[in-house]
Design a protein around this motif. Sequence first.
Motif, PDB file in Angstrom:
ATOM      1  N   VAL A 275      25.766  -5.654  38.381  1.00  0.00           N
ATOM      2  CA  VAL A 275      24.405  -5.285  39.137  1.00  0.00           C
ATOM      3  C   VAL A 275      23.294  -5.853  38.295  1.00  0.00           C
ATOM      4  N   PRO A 276      22.659  -7.147  38.800  1.00  0.00           N
ATOM      5  CA  PRO A 276      21.686  -7.431  38.035  1.00  0.00           C
ATOM      6  C   PRO A 276      20.369  -6.651  38.001  1.00  0.00           C
ATOM      7  N   GLY A 277      19.678  -6.965  36.927  1.00  0.00           N
ATOM      8  CA  GLY A 277      18.204  -5.929  36.918  1.00  0.00           C
ATOM      9  C   GLY A 277      18.468  -4.375  36.439  1.00  0.00           C
ATOM     10  N   VAL A 278      17.766  -3.672  37.085  1.00  0.00           N
ATOM     11  CA  VAL A 278      17.996  -2.103  36.548  1.00  0.00           C
ATOM     12  C   VAL A 278      18.602  -1.373  37.318  1.00  0.00           C
ATOM     13  N   VAL A 279      19.524  -0.518  37.218  1.00  0.00           N
ATOM     14  CA  VAL A 279      20.009   0.700  37.808  1.00  0.00           C
ATOM     15  C   VAL A 279      19.469   1.795  37.489  1.00  0.00           C
ATOM     16  N   VAL A 280      18.844   2.654  38.245  1.00  0.00           N
ATOM     17  CA  VAL A 280      18.120   4.023  37.923  1.00  0.00           C
ATOM     18  C   VAL A 280      19.010   5.081  38.376  1.00  0.00           C
ATOM     19  N   ARG A 281      19.246   5.999  37.046  1.00  0.00           N
ATOM     20  CA  ARG A 281      19.996   7.093  37.450  1.00  0.00           C
ATOM     21  C   ARG A 281      19.362   8.367  37.257  1.00  0.00           C
ATOM     22  N   LEU A 282      19.263   9.356  38.119  1.00  0.00           N
ATOM     23  CA  LEU A 282      18.285  10.426  37.925  1.00  0.00           C
ATOM     24  C   LEU A 282      19.235  11.539  37.280  1.00  0.00           C
ATOM     25  N   GLY A 283      18.963  11.953  36.189  1.00  0.00           N
ATOM     26  CA  GLY A 283      19.969  12.878  35.693  1.00  0.00           C
ATOM     27  C   GLY A 283      19.460  14.443  35.826  1.00  0.00           C
ATOM     28  N   LYS A 284      19.565  15.259  34.909  1.00  0.00           N
ATOM     29  CA  LYS A 284      19.647  16.701  35.054  1.00  0.00           C
ATOM     30  C   LYS A 284      18.111  17.071  35.180  1.00  0.00           C
ATOM     31  N   ALA A 285      17.184  16.264  34.625  1.00  0.00           N
ATOM     32  CA  ALA A 285      15.517  16.490  35.075  1.00  0.00           C
ATOM     33  C   ALA A 285      15.349  16.450  36.485  1.00  0.00           C
ATOM     34  N   PHE A 286      16.093  15.902  37.328  1.00  0.00           N
ATOM     35  CA  PHE A 286      16.041  15.593  38.839  1.00  0.00           C
ATOM     36  C   PHE A 286      17.006  16.471  39.492  1.00  0.00           C
ATOM     37  N   ALA A 287      17.671  17.282  38.741  1.00  0.00           N
ATOM     38  CA  ALA A 287      18.861  18.052  39.435  1.00  0.00           C
ATOM     39  C   ALA A 287      18.674  19.852  39.801  1.00  0.00           C
ATOM     40  N   LYS A 288      17.343  20.126  39.812  1.00  0.00           N
ATOM     41  CA  LYS A 288      16.899  21.331  39.988  1.00  0.00           C
ATOM     42  C   LYS A 288      16.785  21.715  41.428  1.00  0.00           C
ATOM     43  N   VAL A 289      16.928  22.857  41.855  1.00  0.00           N
ATOM     44  CA  VAL A 289      16.815  23.602  43.326  1.00  0.00           C
ATOM     45  C   VAL A 289      16.114  24.772  43.228  1.00  0.00           C
ATOM     46  N   SER A 290      14.968  24.976  43.921  1.00  0.00           N
ATOM     47  CA  SER A 290      14.289  26.126  43.888  1.00  0.00           C
ATOM     48  C   SER A 290      13.579  26.540  45.368  1.00  0.00           C
ATOM     49  N   LYS A 291      13.459  28.027  45.702  1.00  0.00           N
ATOM     50  CA  LYS A 291      13.046  28.323  46.815  1.00  0.00           C
ATOM     51  C   LYS A 291      11.429  28.124  46.760  1.00  0.00           C
ATOM     52  N   CYS A 292      10.833  27.330  47.846  1.00  0.00           N
ATOM     53  CA  CYS A 292       9.331  27.227  47.582  1.00  0.00           C
ATOM     54  C   CYS A 292       8.455  27.876  48.565  1.00  0.00           C
ATOM     55  N   ALA A 293       8.973  28.299  49.663  1.00  0.00           N
ATOM     56  CA  ALA A 293       8.246  28.754  50.715  1.00  0.00           C
ATOM     57  C   ALA A 293       9.129  29.235  51.813  1.00  0.00           C
ATOM     58  N   GLY A 294       9.123  30.471  52.351  1.00  0.00           N
ATOM     59  CA  GLY A 294       9.960  30.921  53.426  1.00  0.00           C
ATOM     60  C   GLY A 294      11.201  30.738  53.226  1.00  0.00           C
ATOM     61  N   LEU A 295      11.890  29.621  54.252  1.00  0.00           N
ATOM     62  CA  LEU A 295      13.003  29.298  54.469  1.00  0.00           C
ATOM     63  C   LEU A 295      13.220  27.869  53.751  1.00  0.00           C
ATOM     64  N   THR A 296      12.368  27.441  52.838  1.00  0.00           N
ATOM     65  CA  THR A 296      12.456  25.969  52.518  1.00  0.00           C
ATOM     66  C   THR A 296      12.965  26.005  51.017  1.00  0.00           C
ATOM     67  N   LEU A 297      13.620  25.182  50.741  1.00  0.00           N
ATOM     68  CA  LEU A 297      14.112  24.646  49.230  1.00  0.00           C
ATOM     69  C   LEU A 297      13.437  23.541  48.806  1.00  0.00           C
ATOM     70  N   ASP A 298      12.847  23.247  47.438  1.00  0.00           N
ATOM     71  CA  ASP A 298      12.389  21.978  46.865  1.00  0.00           C
ATOM     72  C   ASP A 298      13.628  21.720  46.232  1.00  0.00           C
ATOM     73  N   CYS A 299      13.992  20.771  46.253  1.00  0.00           N
ATOM     74  CA  CYS A 299      15.196  19.994  45.906  1.00  0.00           C
ATOM     75  C   CYS A 299      15.187  18.715  44.909  1.00  0.00           C
ATOM     76  N   GLY A 300      15.481  18.525  43.869  1.00  0.00           N
ATOM     77  CA  GLY A 300      15.080  17.282  42.977  1.00  0.00           C
ATOM     78  C   GLY A 300      16.326  16.405  43.528  1.00  0.00           C
ATOM     79  N   ALA A 301      16.048  15.062  43.481  1.00  0.00           N
ATOM     80  CA  ALA A 301      16.981  13.990  44.133  1.00  0.00           C
ATOM     81  C   ALA A 301      18.225  13.620  43.393  1.00  0.00           C
ATOM     82  N   GLY A 302      18.274  14.387  42.449  1.00  0.00           N
ATOM     83  CA  GLY A 302      19.676  14.377  41.796  1.00  0.00           C
ATOM     84  C   GLY A 302      20.530  15.728  41.915  1.00  0.00           C
ATOM     85  N   ALA A 303      20.017  16.516  42.752  1.00  0.00           N
ATOM     86  CA  ALA A 303      20.757  17.677  42.827  1.00  0.00           C
ATOM     87  C   ALA A 303      22.019  17.404  43.965  1.00  0.00           C
ATOM     88  N   SER A 304      23.045  18.185  43.529  1.00  0.00           N
ATOM     89  CA  SER A 304      24.387  17.853  44.405  1.00  0.00           C
ATOM     90  C   SER A 304      24.076  18.949  45.686  1.00  0.00           C
TER      91      SER A 304
END
Length: 298
Positions: A72-101
């Motif tokens: 793959v030419p150019g730059v491949v961006v891989r989002l690691g542990k800093a982007f893998a957090k999940v938490s409840k933010c309001a009511g029935l809603t979760l705030d999810c990092g893009a790297g979370a499974s």
Amino acid sequence: MTQAALPTVAGKLTANAPLAPLVWFKSGGSAEWLFEPKDVADLQAFLRGLDPAVPVMPLGLGSNLIVRDGGVPGVVVRLGKAFAKVSKCAGLTLDCGAGASGILVSSTARDNGIGGLEFLRSIPGTVGGFVRMNGGAYGGEVKDILVDCDVVLRDGSLHTLAAADLHYTYRHSELPDGAIVVAARFRGRPGKAEDIQAEMDRISASREASQPLRSKTGGSTFKNPSGHKAWELVDAAGCRGLTLGGAQVSEKHCNFLLNLGDATSADIEALGDEVRRRVKAHSGVDLEWEIQRVGKSK
């Protein structure tokens, strides 16, 4: 492209980084540069300072991907542990990092009494890929649960897009070109933890029974055409177990391609195209790839 030509980063930059270990098929070439940002600000600053002509590609768990053998030419961006957090933010809603499974998202939903996200347990990928592809399985789709998402555009700017802005269709979104999803909010419905766990267990058992999970594969290969199931069309065309080089159509689930051990990405892609040709000849249906194919051929 030398490192001197790249912006300074707080995260990690690796030249000629092999991508085969990072994707489920375990095949393919290297990234010219692999960037693992420290956080959103690091990603923004990097993209802002990067020559606009340099191509950028985000990489999640690499489950829905064929990386061609020329890399793959150019730059491949891989989002690691800093982007893998999940938490409840309001009511029935979760705030999810893009790297979370999907497993982490559905388990966090269970722990907070949030139902309706169980199907994410069955999708082998991360939140960023789910949002981009309108990931779905077992009767659920991301379009049903997404509130909004945060994306960093190619110029480094950060934007929040509502679900309606993505104009979701089957396995497709109109995410802006070059956008990298960094977070998303998913909303579910009230549920009891034991009921949510039971549904997750049911989905997990169903996947285990029907899909070749212990193999080197990429997940579902082709989109289900309107009114059809892709695996049934592949099976009817006589492709169950079909091999080409080191690649094979799974005998357990015909919509999965396998790397039997030493397949090149060219083998896997050529097998997929041969399956498409045979299905077209047999049923007249054009199968569309669901798996993304990226990079250069050798």
